[in-house]
Enzyme design. Structure first.
Site, PDB file in Angstrom:
ATOM      1  N   HIS A  57      -1.123  -8.668   4.319  1.00 49.71           N
ATOM      2  CA  HIS A  57      -0.842  -7.235   4.451  1.00 49.71           C
ATOM      3  C   HIS A  57      -0.220  -6.930   5.813  1.00 49.71           C
ATOM      4  O   HIS A  57      -0.919  -6.594   6.771  1.00 49.71           O
ATOM      5  CB  HIS A  57      -2.178  -6.492   4.283  1.00 49.71           C
ATOM      6  CG  HIS A  57      -2.042  -5.028   4.033  1.00 49.71           C
ATOM      7  ND1 HIS A  57      -2.901  -4.353   3.208  1.00 49.71           N
ATOM      8  CD2 HIS A  57      -1.180  -4.104   4.505  1.00 49.71           C
ATOM      9  CE1 HIS A  57      -2.563  -3.069   3.169  1.00 49.71           C
ATOM     10  NE2 HIS A  57      -1.531  -2.899   3.951  1.00 49.71           N
ATOM     11  N   ARG A  61       8.498  -3.048   8.852  1.00 53.60           N
ATOM     12  CA  ARG A  61       9.360  -1.869   9.139  1.00 53.60           C
ATOM     13  C   ARG A  61      10.870  -2.080   8.977  1.00 53.60           C
ATOM     14  O   ARG A  61      11.626  -1.124   9.119  1.00 53.60           O
ATOM     15  CB  ARG A  61       9.096  -1.325  10.547  1.00 53.60           C
ATOM     16  CG  ARG A  61       7.650  -0.986  10.837  1.00 53.60           C
ATOM     17  CD  ARG A  61       7.102   0.075   9.906  1.00 53.60           C
ATOM     18  NE  ARG A  61       5.752   0.491  10.293  1.00 53.60           N
ATOM     19  CZ  ARG A  61       4.828   0.878   9.430  1.00 53.60           C
ATOM     20  NH1 ARG A  61       5.104   0.919   8.132  1.00 53.60           N
ATOM     21  NH2 ARG A  61       3.642   1.244   9.843  1.00 53.60           N
ATOM     22  N   ASP A 151       1.520   0.032  -1.413  1.00 55.33           N
ATOM     23  CA  ASP A 151       0.652   0.318  -0.270  1.00 55.33           C
ATOM     24  C   ASP A 151       1.210   1.407   0.654  1.00 55.33           C
ATOM     25  O   ASP A 151       2.403   1.494   0.903  1.00 55.33           O
ATOM     26  CB  ASP A 151       0.406  -0.930   0.560  1.00 55.33           C
ATOM     27  CG  ASP A 151      -0.546  -0.655   1.692  1.00 55.33           C
ATOM     28  OD1 ASP A 151      -1.708  -0.349   1.411  1.00 55.33           O
ATOM     29  OD2 ASP A 151      -0.112  -0.688   2.861  1.00 55.33           O
ATOM     30  N   ASN A 278      -5.276   4.489   7.978  1.00 55.78           N
ATOM     31  CA  ASN A 278      -5.538   4.779   6.567  1.00 55.78           C
ATOM     32  C   ASN A 278      -5.740   3.477   5.808  1.00 55.78           C
ATOM     33  O   ASN A 278      -4.807   2.683   5.753  1.00 55.78           O
ATOM     34  CB  ASN A 278      -4.338   5.544   5.995  1.00 55.78           C
ATOM     35  CG  ASN A 278      -4.491   5.870   4.520  1.00 55.78           C
ATOM     36  OD1 ASN A 278      -5.519   5.600   3.920  1.00 55.78           O
ATOM     37  ND2 ASN A 278      -3.447   6.421   3.929  1.00 55.78           N
ATOM     38  N   ASP A 305      -3.178  -5.467   7.998  1.00 60.76           N
ATOM     39  CA  ASP A 305      -2.580  -4.134   7.881  1.00 60.76           C
ATOM     40  C   ASP A 305      -1.871  -3.746   9.183  1.00 60.76           C
ATOM     41  O   ASP A 305      -1.882  -2.582   9.595  1.00 60.76           O
ATOM     42  CB  ASP A 305      -3.623  -3.079   7.482  1.00 60.76           C
ATOM     43  CG  ASP A 305      -2.973  -1.804   6.944  1.00 60.76           C
ATOM     44  OD1 ASP A 305      -1.735  -1.767   6.785  1.00 60.76           O
ATOM     45  OD2 ASP A 305      -3.700  -0.824   6.695  1.00 60.76           O
ATOM     46  N   GLY A 324      -1.989   4.166  11.371  1.00 65.71           N
ATOM     47  CA  GLY A 324      -1.819   2.727  11.485  1.00 65.71           C
ATOM     48  C   GLY A 324      -1.952   2.196  12.891  1.00 65.71           C
ATOM     49  O   GLY A 324      -1.811   2.934  13.870  1.00 65.71           O
TER      50      GLY A 324
HETATM   51 ZN   LIG Z   1      -2.779   0.655   2.597  1.00 65.67          ZN
END
Ligand SMILES: [Zn+2]
Length: 430
Positions: A57, A61, A151, A278, A305, A324
């Site tokens: 994950h 960008r 996601d 999140n 993440d 994030g």
């Molecule tokens: Zn997510």
């Protein structure tokens, strides 16, 4: 490619051994290997050798927000963090929802050459949640996409989720779900719903917004005989449902982020948007449940993440700031410090949760395997004694939204090796 000899490394924290790498493959493992005197050598005395880490994950960008991160800068951060493979999330601009877009991510990753960048395909066109994206074409492309995710958003429509699961079953794919009921969470939610959110006057996400989607998806996975993966589970309630689904034999796997293993919602009291993420940081009871579940295998894997954001997207009032935080370079240290030094697991279990299990979930055959002759030399040397203070300014990422800045952590990545080549090291090679 020249040979590489690693001497005196403790394999998975066990016995010290030498490892000879030839042509990108582990050629021999043993003590006092007979090699030519001019062989490139890494003195790994006191260090531990693990399979290269795999991140299920990562937000890179590119394309679209190259001011926040590029595939090259994200790959450099990943290599520095001990990763040999990362899965790049699809919520770029444009979205990775076609075969061409997926192949472009793959190619940019190969150009960077520091880590295997495996694209994740969107479940729905444009992440709109309505029409399925080109799942089959993405799978049959050179990128061989197996993991699909919207996601950033939840595939909220049960009918769409059911069809996606039916579709990916045909080729052994998996849907990675951002489990969060958007109606229950509400459009302006920005922290955990509870006593603290009331006190801070911030709209919150209730835990049930996560657990109810996990329960629904588990039932859909059973109904379709397909595979679902729960991205960043963050609540004790969510863990409970994951445990139940596994006990039923449902093909459901789950990941947890390093930040949800260590940070709590208490950090929000200063309204610092660095800690806005999140799913949100939760109370300490949730953190405890996540640690226990990762240790006992209810949660299969750690995933970062990693979510870089340009300064002008993050430096806002809390409610307006982007969600994030960075995570690639600090993941090993956070998990080692919290879980191994914290007494929840040993190094071999950490290697499973950060390499073997994520590689298996994503179907990456070259990663996460045993350290033995014949295996691809995707490896990481770590120093379990090194104590470092995180410096946000030293990051390879283009962004600085680093929640770990100033924190002292024990455990550091020493050298990362991708197919026999050093891609990052404390000595600054690569
Ligand atoms: Zn997510």
């Amino acid at each position: 490619m020249s040979d590489l000899l690693i001497t005196g490394a403790r394999l998975l924290g066990g016995e010290a051994n030498d490892v000879l790498v030839r042509e990108g493959t582990i050629a021999e493992v043993g003590r006092g290997l007979d090699v030519p005197a001019d062989t490139e050598t890494v003195d790994a005395d006191g260090l531990t050798l693990l399979p290269g880490l795999v991140d299920l994950h990562t937000h890179l960008r590119e394309p679209g927000r190259e001011d926040a991160e590029t595939i090259a800068s994200g790959a450099a951060a990943a290599a520095a963090g001990g990763f040999t493979a990362v899965l790049a999330m699809a919520n770029t601009n444009p979205v990775t929802d076609t075969a061409e877009a997926a192949e472009r991510v793959l190619d940019l990753g190969r150009d960077a050459g520091l880590v295997d960048v495996q694209p994740i395909g969107a479940v729905t066109k444009g992440l709109e949640g309505e029409e399925l994206a080109e799942l089959g074409l993405m799978h049959r492309s050179r990128a061989a996409v197996r993991v699909f995710s919207d996601d950033g958003r939840c595939v909220a429509d049960a009918r769409v989720m059911r069809r996606a699961l039916e579709y990916v079953r045909a080729f052994g794919g998996v849907v990675s779900q951002h489990s969060q009921d958007p109606d229950l969470a509400g459009p302006s939610a920005c922290c955990h719903e509870g006593e603290l959110s009331g006190r801070l006057g911030l709209p919150g996400w209730p835990a049930v917004a996560e657990s109810s989607i996990i329960a629904r998806d588990a039932q859909l996975a059973r109904h379709t005989s397909s595979r679902v993966h729960v991205a960043h589970v963050s609540t004790a309630e969510g863990v409970e449902v994951v445990r139940w689904a596994k006990a039923q034999g449902i093909a459901l796997t789950a990941e947890v982020t390093p930040h949800h293993l260590l940070l709590t919602q208490d950090l929000l009291s200063g309204y610092d948007p660095t800690f806005k993420v999140n799913p949100p940081l939760r109370p300490s009871e949730d953190v405890e449940a996540l640690r226990a579940a990762l240790a006992d295998g209810t949660i299969d894997a750690v995933a970062t993440d990693h979510a870089p954001h340009a300064r002008h997207d993050k430096e806002h009032a809390f409610v307006d700031a982007a969600f994030g935080m960075l995570g690639l370079e600090t993941a090993f240290a956070v998990v080692h410090d919290t879980m191994v030094r914290g007494g929840f697991m040993d190094l071999a279990t950490l290697a499973d949760r950060m390499s073997t299990a994520p590689a298996r979930i994503a179907g990456l055959r070259d990663h996460g395997g045993a350290i033995e002759a014949g295996a691809p030399a995707n490896l990481v040397l770590v120093d379990t004694e090194a104590n470092r203070t995180v410096d946000a300014a030293a990051s390879r990422s283009l962004s600085r939204n680093n929640p770990w800045h100033g924190r002292s952590l024990t455990g550091a990545v020493h050298t990362t090796i991708l197919r026999g080549r050093v891609t990052a090291s404390l000595q600054g090679t690569a």
